[in-house]
Structure formats: C-alpha cells, structure tokens
Motif scaffolding. Structure first.
Motif, PDB file in Angstrom:
ATOM      1  N   ARG A 177       0.845  -1.192   0.000  1.00  0.00           N
ATOM      2  CA  ARG A 177       0.000   0.000   0.000  1.00  0.00           C
ATOM      3  C   ARG A 177       0.882   1.244   0.000  1.00  0.00           C
ATOM      4  NH1 ARG A 177      -0.099   2.176   5.162  1.00  0.00           N
ATOM      5  NH2 ARG A 177       0.671   0.781   6.807  1.00  0.00           N
ATOM      6  N   PHE A 178       0.221   2.371  -0.311  1.00  0.00           N
ATOM      7  CA  PHE A 178       0.944   3.645  -0.357  1.00  0.00           C
ATOM      8  C   PHE A 178       0.554   4.481   0.849  1.00  0.00           C
ATOM      9  CE2 PHE A 178       1.602   8.045  -1.661  1.00  0.00           C
ATOM     10  CZ  PHE A 178       2.916   7.990  -2.118  1.00  0.00           C
ATOM     11  N   THR A 205       0.205   7.890   2.401  1.00  0.00           N
ATOM     12  CA  THR A 205       0.140   9.289   1.965  1.00  0.00           C
ATOM     13  C   THR A 205       0.852  10.220   2.930  1.00  0.00           C
ATOM     14  OG1 THR A 205      -2.007   9.485   3.088  1.00  0.00           O
ATOM     15  CG2 THR A 205      -2.023   8.876   0.752  1.00  0.00           C
ATOM     16  N   ASN A 220       4.498   9.473   1.980  1.00  0.00           N
ATOM     17  CA  ASN A 220       4.681   9.373   0.526  1.00  0.00           C
ATOM     18  C   ASN A 220       5.644   8.225   0.156  1.00  0.00           C
ATOM     19  OD1 ASN A 220       2.926  11.490  -0.169  1.00  0.00           O
ATOM     20  ND2 ASN A 220       4.573  13.022   0.110  1.00  0.00           N
ATOM     21  N   GLU A 221       5.445   7.114   0.806  1.00  0.00           N
ATOM     22  CA  GLU A 221       6.267   5.938   0.553  1.00  0.00           C
ATOM     23  C   GLU A 221       5.370   4.728   0.350  1.00  0.00           C
ATOM     24  OE1 GLU A 221       8.888   5.427   3.805  1.00  0.00           O
ATOM     25  OE2 GLU A 221      10.248   7.077   3.225  1.00  0.00           O
ATOM     26  N   THR A 222       5.866   3.789  -0.447  1.00  0.00           N
ATOM     27  CA  THR A 222       5.171   2.526  -0.647  1.00  0.00           C
ATOM     28  C   THR A 222       5.607   1.566   0.452  1.00  0.00           C
ATOM     29  OG1 THR A 222       5.086   2.868  -3.027  1.00  0.00           O
ATOM     30  CG2 THR A 222       4.774   0.617  -2.219  1.00  0.00           C
ATOM     31  N   GLY A 233      -1.041   4.569  -5.986  1.00  0.00           N
ATOM     32  CA  GLY A 233       0.313   5.000  -5.690  1.00  0.00           C
ATOM     33  C   GLY A 233       0.428   6.497  -5.539  1.00  0.00           C
ATOM     34  N   ASP A 234       1.550   7.022  -5.949  1.00  0.00           N
ATOM     35  CA  ASP A 234       1.836   8.447  -5.791  1.00  0.00           C
ATOM     36  C   ASP A 234       0.998   9.265  -6.787  1.00  0.00           C
ATOM     37  OD1 ASP A 234       2.931  10.706  -4.854  1.00  0.00           O
ATOM     38  OD2 ASP A 234       4.962  10.357  -5.645  1.00  0.00           O
ATOM     39  N   ARG A 246      -4.042   9.727  -8.833  1.00  0.00           N
ATOM     40  CA  ARG A 246      -3.103   8.766  -8.270  1.00  0.00           C
ATOM     41  C   ARG A 246      -2.881   7.607  -9.260  1.00  0.00           C
ATOM     42  NH1 ARG A 246      -1.532   9.422  -3.180  1.00  0.00           N
ATOM     43  NH2 ARG A 246      -2.695  10.910  -1.865  1.00  0.00           N
TER      44      ARG A 246
END
Length: 920
Positions: free
Chosen positions: A535-536, A538, A541-543, A610-611, A622
């Motif tokens: 998961r991402f 928020t 801001n990293e997976t 993702g980002d 996203r």
C-alpha cells in the motif's frame, strides 16, 4: 628328513675283568641289615591291634607260605614326586634339515655338517645358509655363507624366528638357552633397518646391539644417512630404545643428536605427539606452527589436533579427522579456527579478527546400499578465511570467490510405480559480497512415469500409448543472510518456506516417418506460508510492503509441443586411383521447432493507489500500481501476461575421415572438426513489441588429438538502440546497421601438451590439487597448488622407482598447460573487452630426482601478471626437499622444507618460510 643323537639309540658296553672285594661286600651287607632293622620304609603301623597268625579263614583252602604284609594307610608314596627333575633332552622338538651338496655327521666330534643351500627348521626357528654346523656337545648351531672364487661371499644366513627376520654374515645360536650372537646383521624394524656388526639375541623378543645404524634408506650397503645407536635394546615389532644417538649423513657425523631415544615400531596406527615447526612472521612475531597430537582412535577413525601460536597473541586451532569402512563409506572432517591480532594494543591500527572454516566430505560406496545413498560435500566459513589465512595449505584457494556445500540423502522404493525421494541441505556463499543462500532443507519426491494407455505386451506405439504422467513434489526452506549473521538467531527471521506440486503429462510419436514430435502439458500448484500486502502511505509518501503470515496458494498450467529431425550430409572427396588425405566430411544437422503457450493468471494480481501524478491536461490523479501478493516467494509468481512463443534451434556437428599416418592401419581415422555449433532464438506471437529474442550462438571443438579444447559463444540482437542506448522495436538493419548487432561474445581455450615421457607421469602436487578442489578451487594448478610440505611428507606415497636403462636418455620429461579467455561486451555501445587473460603452468623433470614447475598468468587488459607460484623439488632418496616461492603480489612468500620421507622419522625435518603479511 629327521635325526636324533646317536648316543640316544645305541648303548656302548665296555667289557672289563672283575675281581672279588670281600671287605666291601661285608660292609654293604651290614649296612643293608642295619637300615632294614631301624627303618619302616615310611610305613605307619597300626597301634593297639595285633595280628592273629593262627586264625584261619574258612574259605581259604590253601595257606600261602609267604606272609601278607599289612597295607599302608598312605595311598601314595611320596618318593614318586621327586624334587629332582629329570634332565631335559638336548633337542625338544624334531629337527628338519636339508643340504644340496652333502650332509655329514662326525661321531667323534658330535657335529653335523650341512653344505650348500643348507636349511634347518627347529620349532619356530628357520635358518638358511651356505654352511650350517650343529655342535651337540655345546648345543649350538653355527651358520655362515660360502666363499666362491667368482661370486665371493654368497649364501649369507637368513635367520627367521616368528615374524622377525635377520640377515647377518654369520650367526651362532644356542638351542638350549635360545640365545644367539649375530654378526654383521641387517634387520628390518618397521619402516627402517638396523645394521649392526654384533647383535646379542637374549630371547625371541629382545635384542641388544652396540654401535648399530638405523636408517630408512634402500641402499643398505652405502646408506645416504643413518642414526648411529651406541647402545640399544630392540623389541621386534614394538620399540627400539637407545642411548646416545646422533645423525650421520654419508658417514659424516652431524651435531643433531639425543642423549636417549625411543623409536616405536608398531605396525598399527599409534597415537603420538606432532612436533611443531618454528619461524618468524612480520606482523605476528615468532611462532610455532602445526604442532599437536595425533589420536589413533581405531582402525576406522583417527583425529589430529593441531595448533599455531604467535608471540603477539595470535593463535590457530585445526582439527582433522578421517574415517573409513571398507565397502561402506569413507570421508574426512576438518575444522580450522584462527584468532588474528594486528599491531599492538593502544595503537590506532590495532585490530582483532576471527576466521574459521568447516569442511566435510563423505562418500558412500556404491555397493553399500543400492536403494539409498548419503553424500556430503561441505565447505563453509568466514568469507575472508582464504584471503586472510597464511597457511601454505590454502595457497591455491585464496582466489576463490564462492563457497558451496551440499548434504543429501536419497531413497528409492522399488515397485510399480517406483517412488523416489531425497532430502538435501545446500549452502552457497559469495566471499566478495558476503551474501549467503541456504536451503535447510529441500525435500524432493517423485513417482515414476506411468503409462495408463500402454499395451500390456509389446512396445508402446502411437500418440496414445506413449501418453505418460508422473507426480513431483518439492518442498524448500530457503534462508538468505550475510556473513555477519551466519549461525545467529537473526538468520532465521526472513526464512521462506513453500511447497511446489507438479504433474507433467507428455507423449511422443513419429510424424511423416522422419520427424519426431512430442507434446506436453504441465499442471503446477504452489503452497506458501508468507505473502505480502502493498500500500501507499500518503503521510510519508512511501510505498509500504507488509508481510502477511498464513497459508496461501496459486495454480498454473501451460502447454508445449516440439518437432525435430536429423539430417545427415556426406561430402565424399575420394576418387578412384587417388589416395587423398581427406577422405570425407560428414555434417549432421538437428533442427527443431517448439511452441509454448502460457496463459495469463491475472486473478492473482492486486492493485493499490500510488503516488500522485499530473496528466497532460493538468489534472491530478493517483497512479494505479499492480502487484502480486506472491512476490518474493521461493517458487516465483504466476504469469501476468499471456504468451504464445515459438522457439527455433539448430545444432550442427562436423566430422572428417582422414588418412591415418600409421601405414599399417586398414581404415581411415575419424577426427572432429566441430563438436557442436548451436543457434537458438524465439518469437513471441502475443508480444506487443520486441517479439524476436536475441540469437544465441555457442560452439566448441577439440584439436591436436583432443589436447586442445576451444569453446566460444556470442549473442546477436536483431533490434536497434535509440540515443539512450535502449532497445527499440526496430530492426537494426532498418536503422542503418547490419542484420544483427553483436552484444556479447566469449572465447575460452585450453591446451595441455607434454613430452611422451611426461604424458602419464603423476606429480607430487596431485595431493595439492585435491586440496584445491576440496576448498572450492580449480581442479588444476593454473592458480597454484596448496603446498603443506610436512603434511605431504606424512600422507604422500613415494613414487614408483623406474628401472634405469643402459642407454642414455636425452629427452627430458615435461608437460605444459595454457588457458586463454576473452570476453567482449557491447550491449549498450560500450564496445569493450571486459576481460582478457592468459594463464599457464608447467613442470620439467630435469632428472629423475630433480623437477621444477610453476604457474602464472598475464592480464592482457590491465597489463600485469596474475598470481605467480614457482615450485622446486629434489628427491634425495630417503629425503625430500621442496621450495615454493610466490615472488610478488600481496601474498609474496617462500617456503623451504627438507625432511625424511618415512613417517617414523617425520619429525626429523627442517622448515624455513617467509610468510605474507596479514591483509585485513
């Protein structure tokens, strides 16, 4: 033939005139009457009871005129057991004798003479000599040789008693006391020989010698060395105890000696102390190396405990064990540990490091159990062990960059169907990156092929009867760790386990008579106990990837088919009336085409947001990322995309028939021109771009009567590169280039050649090469060989002596090996030679006792010599002298050794070395 003393069988009667001596007769009668009157001959009379001589028994019809003496109360007369023992006979056993010329007995001198090839057997004693004399008066046997005007002194005595054999010039043996005097004797005692001018045999197990020589030399008439024993006691088969003794070399005394000595002579393995060697090392100071104790535990098991100690505090410990049981198994275990100290405490470069290495090799005899087998090949330890260790035994292995181990057990259950399983533990370690991959363990099981549609009689024919299936199971527990976490609890934290089940269904058949076709389908199911969830975040801001523990599985299947044939082409060059050198060339081509279908299993894939990204129109959204929860599993992930691939391959083989140089040969000789030349590529019908894969080419051949081996390979890419050196969906020929773009190539060649005399000659370095292989190194000497001369002296066997020829031999035996390797890289227009090296090694036997050798190489890319080792060896008959020299590099060192070959005197040696500095 047997004999006894004549005096035992014939009685000599001497006749002499007799006369009467009245006085002596009267004295003898008076003395007899006196004794009979006063003595009772040890009879004890009955008291209180008288004998009625007038009473008569009614049954007695006649009275004996002689009175019946009263019986004694004693049952046995004590005179029977006389304290004076009878005299023993001269010869207690039968003597067997034989002589070729004559056997003569002198009645006057009481001597028996045997001449020419005389032989006597007396109990466990045997004497063979040219002349033997037996003296019955003195109870002695005298044996000596005979003198011939042509041959000189021949037929020297050979005295054998039990297992002890003595070969003197002459011997005097006493048959009564079993003692003997032996002159100029040569007696084998264990691996050595005792040469003595005078030997006194005390009994059958003890000998005394004075001013004797003990040597292991084969030339007993003029030994190159010996240890002079001033006074010594010999117990055959057990020991030699001596007083003052010192070493003589060609009759020249040396100061090497001892006030007393003990030489064990046991024919079995015995425990004992291993004398260390001493020296000096630059960073460690003075040292004692390779000292310890050898334990002869049993006939099947032994143990050597060795250690090193340095004056700066460094030390090392080594355990070496060998075990074997005939027709069952054999193996060895070795453990080495070193604690290295650099500099002095308080200095900035002070450091302590510990290195270790564990090796285990086990081989089971094929006859032990045909249905099960256990084997082991273990080589693990510190990644820096071979680089830091300065022991000479690791010389040929310090360039190793991989350590590998495998321990496996397999079992077969006979029957229909047959069941097989194996249990394996593996280990792979990269010494450069210090990464370690292990499987603890891997289980593999299978059920043999079953043909459900095959006929019960006859062979299987057709596509249906050849349908077969089997079941395979693989279970694995895989561990990935580093050198710093090895054998610690943390190494098991990231362990991965899983099961893989596969059921292949295959068949094969003939097509159009000349083609062989096959078809197969494979069902695969994977079980795993750890998946992932991605998961991402928020906030950061990293997976984030999280591990999910629990059982999960996926199933896949595929289909494949192939068709191939073999094409033979013969080019005949012979013409009638001509005897050409090349008779014919045969070309064998094996083309094949395969087709594979792999469905897409996208149901095992998930998505996450993702980002943020900004589209061309300025909107923000996203990005949707796709992943499989089975990523990181030990059996991979299911296919995401559908693939439909066709594979093309062609293999070639070229052979020639040529005229044999041997004029007596009746047929042409066959030689290989090209052992193999293979081309392969594939085409993906379902691909959206770059459908063709690069063409891979490989080949090899053998030249000069298979002495030179050449292997080559190349990769040809049909697609072009863009300005960023990335592959694009455009053929290279359409981009202004050639048909194919050469991206990589390699060439390896090795050549071993020798003189006719040095072709099959075994070198003493063979044990060093075996040590290289056990350590994970090369099976040749191109990187040098391990050389522990003391160990080689103990465990090595002497080379077989060649019989000298009467003719002068002007050819010097030699052998030479050379290896060449070059690799080319051009995957992204770098157009460079990535590696280019030449390695070579060789040996020259200047004389039957003197040889030199070396191994080195040259890096053609970096313009410098690689690791170089020079070796010198001199066979000094009973001694061996070795010198090894590494002239340059960080391991620059030399080692000199001279010592006796015999294991009984292995500690009589001198070793001097200059060791390399420690490299941390």
């Amino acid at each position: 033939m047997t004999f006894q003393k004549p005096s035992h069988t014939f009685t000599k009667i001497h006749l002499k005139a007799l006369r009467t001596n009245n006085f002596k007769i009267l004295f003898a009668l008076s003395f007899t009457v006196f004794i009979n009157t006063l003595s009772f001959s040890q009879d004890i009379p009955n008291k209180g009871k008288t004998i009625d001589r007038t009473s008569k028994d009614s049954l007695v019809t006649k009275i004996d005129s002689l009175p019946i003496a009263p019986s004694s109360e004693k049952t046995q007369d004590t005179i029977v057991n006389d304290s004076v023992k009878p005299k023993k006979e001269l010869l207690e056993t039968i003597v067997k004798y034989h002589a070729k010329d004559y056997t003569r007995f002198s009645n006057k001198r009481q001597k028996l003479y045997l001449y020419n090839e005389a032989k006597i057997d007396y109990g466990d004693m045997n004497i063979q000599a040219g002349s033997i004399t037996i003296d019955y008066n003195k109870n002695t046997v005298y044996a000596r040789g005979i003198t011939d005007t042509v041959s000189g002194y021949t037929q020297k005595p050979v005295f054998t008693q039990g297992s002890n054999v003595v070969e003197p010039d002459s011997i005097v043996f006493n048959t009564e006391t079993q003692k003997a005097l032996i002159y100029n004797s040569k007696t084998e005692q264990g691996e050595g020989t005792v040469i003595s001018e005078t030997t006194k045999k005390e009994n059958d197990s003890v000998y005394f010698v004075k001013d004797a020589k003990y040597t292991t030399s084969k030339n007993l008439d003029d030994p190159e060395y010996y240890i002079k024993l001033r006074k010594a006691k010999i117990v055959p088969g057990k020991k030699i105890v001596t007083g003052l003794a010192n070493l003589f070399i060609y009759d020249v005394p040396t100061p090497l000696g001892l006030p007393f000595g003990f030489f064990p002579q046991s024919e079995k393995q015995t425990s004992g102390v291993i004398i260390p060697t001493f020296g000096e090392q630059n960073d460690r100071g003075y040292f004692l190396q390779n000292g310890g104790y050898y334990f002869a535990i049993s006939d099947y098991l032994d143990l050597a405990v060795l250690g090193d100690y340095y004056t700066n505090g460094s030390y090392g410990v080594r355990l070496e064990n060998t075990y074997a049981k005939r027709y069952r198994y054999r193996g060895n275990v070795g453990f080495r540990y070193e604690n290295l100290i650099t500099s002095e405490r308080g200095f900035p470069d002070y450091a302590i490091s510990t290195i270790y290495n564990l090796r285990w090799s086990h081989n089971q005899d094929s006859k032990a159990n045909p249905s099960s087998r256990f084997s082991a090949s273990v080589n693990l330890g510190s990644s820096t062990y071979y680089r830091q260790s300065i022991n000479q035994i690791n010389t040929g292995a310090f360039l190793n960059n991989t350590l590998a181990s495998s321990v496996s057990y397999s079992k077969t259950f006979q029957g229909e169907p047959q069941v097989n399983f194996s249990l394996t533990a593996t280990h792979s370690q990269n010494t450069n990156t210090e990464s370690i991959n292990m499987t603890l363990p891997t289980f593999q099981g299978s059920i043999s092929r079953m043909y459900p549609f095959a006929s019960k009689t006859g062979t299987k024919k057709g596509i249906v009867q050849n349908v077969n299936l089997q079941y395979n199971l693989r279970a694995e527990n895989r561990i990935q760790t580093t050198d710093s976490l090895f054998f610690k609890k943390e190494m098991f934290d990231d362990a991965k386990a899983g099961f893989q089940h596969s059921i292949p269904l295959t068949t094969n058949f003939k097509l159009f008579k000349y083609f062989s076709a096959s078809a197969s389908s494979n069902f695969n199911e994977v079980w795993t106990f750890k998946t992932i969830n991605r998961r991402f975040d928020t906030t950061t801001n990293e997976t984030i990837t999280e591990d999910v523990n629990g059982f999960d599985s996926f199933r896949t299947y595929n289909f494949s088919t192939s068709i191939g044939t073999t094409i033979y082409g013969m080019f005949n060059f012979e013409k009638e009336g001509e005897d050409r050198k090349i008779k014919a060339i045969r070309h064998v081509i094996r083309p094949s085409i395969s087709y594979n279908i792999n469905p897409a299993f996208d149901r095992y894939y998930d998505t996450y947001e993702g980002d943020e990204i900004i589209d061309a129109d300025g909107t923000t959204r996203r990005e949707i990322e796709e992943y499989s929860r089975f990523e990181g599993g030990i059996f991979g992930v299911p296919n995401k995309n559908f693939s439909s691939t066709m594979g093309i391959s062609v293999s070639n083989n070229l052979e020639a028939k040529v005229r044999d140089r041997d004029s007596t040969a009746t047929e042409a000789k066959k030689i290989i021109l090209l052992n193999n030349l293979n081309f392969s590529t594939s085409y993906n019908f379902a691909g959206d771009s770059l459908k063709w894969s690069p063409v891979r080419m490989s080949g090899g051949t053998q030249l000069f009567k298979n002495k030179m081996s050449i292997n080559f390979g190349a990769t040809l890419d049909p697609y072009a590169l863009d300005n960023n050196n990335r592959r694009i969906d455009k053929f290279n020929i359409d981009n202004g280039g050639s048909l194919f773009r050469l991206t990589s190539a390699n060439l390896n060649a090795s050549w071993a050649f020798s003189s006719s005399d040095g072709k099959n000659k075994k070198n003493d370095k063979d044990s060093g090469i075996q040590e290289n292989v056990r350590s994970g190194g090369r099976a040749d000497d191109l990187f040098g060989v391990s050389e522990d001369f003391a160990n080689q002296q103990i465990n090595g066997k002497d080379k077989e002596e060649e019989k000298p020829s009467d003719l002068y031999k002007y050819r010097i035996p030699w052998n030479f090996r050379v290896a060449y390797a070059v690799n080319y890289s051009n995957s992204s227009r770098q157009n460079e030679i990535s590696s280019h090296s030449l390695m070579f090694s060789g040996d020259i036997e200047l004389s039957p006792k003197w040889s030199i050798g070396g191994s080195s190489g040259y890096d053609l890319k970096n313009a410098g010599f690689t690791y170089t080792q020079l070796r010198f060896e001199r066979d000094l008959l009973s001694w061996r002298m070795n010198f090894s020299w590494v002239p340059f590099s960080t391991r620059s060192s030399w080692n000199f050794f001279i010592g006796i070959k015999s294991s009984i005197l292995k500690d009589l040696k001198y070793e001097k070395r200059r060791q390399p500095d420690i490299q941390l």
